[in-house]
Design a protein around this motif. Structure first.
Motif, PDB file in Angstrom:
ATOM      1  N   ASP A   1      37.468 -46.316  -9.428  1.00  0.00           N
ATOM      2  CA  ASP A   1      38.203 -45.048  -9.423  1.00  0.00           C
ATOM      3  C   ASP A   1      38.204 -44.376  -8.056  1.00  0.00           C
ATOM      4  O   ASP A   1      38.789 -43.307  -7.893  1.00  0.00           O
ATOM      5  CB  ASP A   1      37.664 -44.099 -10.490  1.00  0.00           C
ATOM      6  CG  ASP A   1      36.201 -43.753 -10.284  1.00  0.00           C
ATOM      7  OD1 ASP A   1      35.626 -44.163  -9.263  1.00  0.00           O
ATOM      8  OD2 ASP A   1      35.632 -43.070 -11.166  1.00  0.00           O
ATOM      9  N   THR A   2      37.565 -45.004  -7.057  1.00  0.00           N
ATOM     10  CA  THR A   2      37.653 -44.497  -5.688  1.00  0.00           C
ATOM     11  C   THR A   2      39.012 -44.793  -5.075  1.00  0.00           C
ATOM     12  O   THR A   2      39.366 -44.219  -4.045  1.00  0.00           O
ATOM     13  CB  THR A   2      36.557 -45.108  -4.808  1.00  0.00           C
ATOM     14  OG1 THR A   2      36.672 -46.538  -4.846  1.00  0.00           O
ATOM     15  CG2 THR A   2      35.168 -44.718  -5.302  1.00  0.00           C
ATOM     16  N   VAL A   3      39.759 -45.686  -5.701  1.00  0.00           N
ATOM     17  CA  VAL A   3      41.122 -45.998  -5.275  1.00  0.00           C
ATOM     18  C   VAL A   3      41.993 -46.047  -6.528  1.00  0.00           C
ATOM     19  O   VAL A   3      41.692 -46.780  -7.471  1.00  0.00           O
ATOM     20  CB  VAL A   3      41.201 -47.341  -4.529  1.00  0.00           C
ATOM     21  CG1 VAL A   3      42.651 -47.711  -4.228  1.00  0.00           C
ATOM     22  CG2 VAL A   3      40.399 -47.284  -3.241  1.00  0.00           C
ATOM     23  N   LEU A   4      43.061 -45.267  -6.531  1.00  0.00           N
ATOM     24  CA  LEU A   4      43.969 -45.223  -7.673  1.00  0.00           C
ATOM     25  C   LEU A   4      45.232 -46.023  -7.357  1.00  0.00           C
ATOM     26  O   LEU A   4      45.703 -46.028  -6.215  1.00  0.00           O
ATOM     27  CB  LEU A   4      44.333 -43.777  -7.997  1.00  0.00           C
ATOM     28  CG  LEU A   4      43.161 -42.807  -8.190  1.00  0.00           C
ATOM     29  CD1 LEU A   4      43.678 -41.396  -8.472  1.00  0.00           C
ATOM     30  CD2 LEU A   4      42.239 -43.281  -9.292  1.00  0.00           C
ATOM     31  N   TYR A   5      45.778 -46.665  -8.369  1.00  0.00           N
ATOM     32  CA  TYR A   5      46.955 -47.517  -8.184  1.00  0.00           C
ATOM     33  C   TYR A   5      47.967 -47.188  -9.267  1.00  0.00           C
ATOM     34  O   TYR A   5      47.661 -47.195 -10.457  1.00  0.00           O
ATOM     35  CB  TYR A   5      46.544 -48.987  -8.283  1.00  0.00           C
ATOM     36  CG  TYR A   5      47.637 -49.987  -7.968  1.00  0.00           C
ATOM     37  CD1 TYR A   5      47.745 -50.555  -6.700  1.00  0.00           C
ATOM     38  CD2 TYR A   5      48.555 -50.388  -8.940  1.00  0.00           C
ATOM     39  CE1 TYR A   5      48.733 -51.490  -6.407  1.00  0.00           C
ATOM     40  CE2 TYR A   5      49.554 -51.312  -8.647  1.00  0.00           C
ATOM     41  CZ  TYR A   5      49.632 -51.850  -7.382  1.00  0.00           C
ATOM     42  OH  TYR A   5      50.612 -52.781  -7.092  1.00  0.00           O
ATOM     43  N   GLU A   6      49.187 -46.899  -8.854  1.00  0.00           N
ATOM     44  CA  GLU A   6      50.253 -46.591  -9.802  1.00  0.00           C
ATOM     45  C   GLU A   6      51.544 -47.248  -9.344  1.00  0.00           C
ATOM     46  O   GLU A   6      51.926 -47.119  -8.171  1.00  0.00           O
ATOM     47  CB  GLU A   6      50.452 -45.081  -9.916  1.00  0.00           C
ATOM     48  CG  GLU A   6      51.551 -44.680 -10.898  1.00  0.00           C
ATOM     49  CD  GLU A   6      51.776 -43.178 -10.947  1.00  0.00           C
ATOM     50  OE1 GLU A   6      52.563 -42.723 -11.795  1.00  0.00           O
ATOM     51  OE2 GLU A   6      51.176 -42.460 -10.121  1.00  0.00           O
ATOM     52  N   LEU A   7      52.203 -47.935 -10.244  1.00  0.00           N
ATOM     53  CA  LEU A   7      53.478 -48.588  -9.939  1.00  0.00           C
ATOM     54  C   LEU A   7      54.571 -47.943 -10.774  1.00  0.00           C
ATOM     55  O   LEU A   7      54.512 -47.952 -12.005  1.00  0.00           O
ATOM     56  CB  LEU A   7      53.408 -50.086 -10.242  1.00  0.00           C
ATOM     57  CG  LEU A   7      54.710 -50.882 -10.097  1.00  0.00           C
ATOM     58  CD1 LEU A   7      55.274 -50.768  -8.690  1.00  0.00           C
ATOM     59  CD2 LEU A   7      54.488 -52.342 -10.468  1.00  0.00           C
ATOM     60  N   THR A   8      55.570 -47.352 -10.102  1.00  0.00           N
ATOM     61  CA  THR A   8      56.675 -46.693 -10.778  1.00  0.00           C
ATOM     62  C   THR A   8      57.974 -47.040 -10.070  1.00  0.00           C
ATOM     63  O   THR A   8      58.154 -46.716  -8.894  1.00  0.00           O
ATOM     64  CB  THR A   8      56.496 -45.163 -10.775  1.00  0.00           C
ATOM     65  OG1 THR A   8      55.214 -44.841 -11.331  1.00  0.00           O
ATOM     66  CG2 THR A   8      57.582 -44.495 -11.597  1.00  0.00           C
ATOM     67  N   HIS A   9      58.871 -47.687 -10.791  1.00  0.00           N
ATOM     68  CA  HIS A   9      60.203 -48.001 -10.279  1.00  0.00           C
ATOM     69  C   HIS A   9      60.139 -48.684  -8.906  1.00  0.00           C
ATOM     70  O   HIS A   9      60.863 -48.301  -7.976  1.00  0.00           O
ATOM     71  CB  HIS A   9      61.064 -46.738 -10.189  1.00  0.00           C
ATOM     72  CG  HIS A   9      61.219 -46.028 -11.501  1.00  0.00           C
ATOM     73  ND1 HIS A   9      61.758 -46.624 -12.623  1.00  0.00           N
ATOM     74  CD2 HIS A   9      60.880 -44.761 -11.875  1.00  0.00           C
ATOM     75  CE1 HIS A   9      61.769 -45.762 -13.616  1.00  0.00           C
ATOM     76  NE2 HIS A   9      61.239 -44.632 -13.196  1.00  0.00           N
TER      77      HIS A   9
END
Length: 267
Positions: A3-11
């Motif tokens: 959780d020290t690095v967040l990853y989100e993929l959107t469009h």
């Protein structure tokens, strides 16, 4: 992923967020591993067409976590460690910078606060740097009796020239957002309150663009940096032939003839 690095993929846009705000996003081992793995994931995922790298809190990234570093140095000296603490350069920093600079898709760094040491290096490796007007840069290496790492010896002089890069490395100091823009480090400076929205808009625009062409642009710039004119021209010829055969180029030409806005698929 830690959780020290967040990853989100959107469009098509992968947003990678450094998430140690209480430590100004300092790079401990868990964070370095998570960031490396997140970038490699984005680089290898065909669904990702652009990457946005940003930090939480008041810093982008202040570089190596010196508290952890001191503990590891002490353990090594006592014979209780696992080896040289500086192995982090090869294990973490080099793969991180290689992933940023080498992935076949554009990377935007949204520098929301202090970017120092390796944190500055990661920003320098990106293709486009949006910088909050309250942010700053500091190479910082010589201040702790170290040399440049995280690609800074390669990236910084290509951004601002050898003489200025040597100056900032030999005499590390805080460089304001405006000074960074004047030097050529920052592509654009925006009010801090607008950074997140502006960076997301820029990154989304890139995610909707001709991904293969962007990859070729990155490749041509990197190649030309280490080769002469003749070789660079040959590389341009090679890459332009490839780009000219892409679906995106054919779609763009067709849209131009029809006086329409092209829709790119990244192929």
């Amino acid at each position: 992923m830690a959780d020290t690095v967040l990853y989100e993929l959107t469009h098509g846009l992968a947003t990678i967020t450094l998430n140690r705000p209480d430590a100004m996003n300092a790079l401990n081992i868990d964070t370095k591993v998570a960031l490396r793995d997140a970038l490699l994931q984005a680089a290898g995922d065909p669904a990702v067409r652009a990457v946005l790298l940003i930090g939480t809190g008041r810093a982008f990234c202040v570089g190596q976590d010196l508290k952890e570093h001191i503990e590891l140095l002490a353990a090594d000296r006592a014979g209780e460690g696992e080896g040289s603490t500086m192995s982090t350069v090869g294990l973490h920093y080099n793969p991180i910078v290689t992933a940023i600079a080498g992935m076949p898709k554009p990377v935007v760094a949204a520098v929301n606060g202090v970017a120092a040491g390796a944190g500055a290096g990661f920003a320098f490796a990106a293709d486009y740097r949006l910088v909050a007007d309250t942010a700053s840069f500091n190479t910082s290496f010589a201040g702790v009796a170290l040399t440049a790492d995280s690609g800074v010896s390669w990236t910084l002089q290509r951004l601002i020239g050898h003489g200025r890069a040597a100056d900032l490395l030999l005499f590390p100091r805080s460089i304001s957002a405006q000074d960074a823009y004047d030097l050529g480090i920052a592509n654009k400076v925006v009010p801090a309150a607008e950074l997140a929205a502006e960076a997301a808009a820029v990154a989304r625009r890139l995610a909707e663009g001709p991904t293969a062409a962007y990859a070729a642009i990155k490749e041509s710039l990197a190649y030309a940096a280490g080769h002469g004119l003749t070789e660079a021209l040959a590389k341009e010829d090679e890459l332009q032939r490839r780009a000219g055969a892409s679906e995106d180029h054919l779609a763009a030409v067709d849209a131009f003839v029809k006086k329409q806005r092209p829709t790119f698929t990244g192929r």
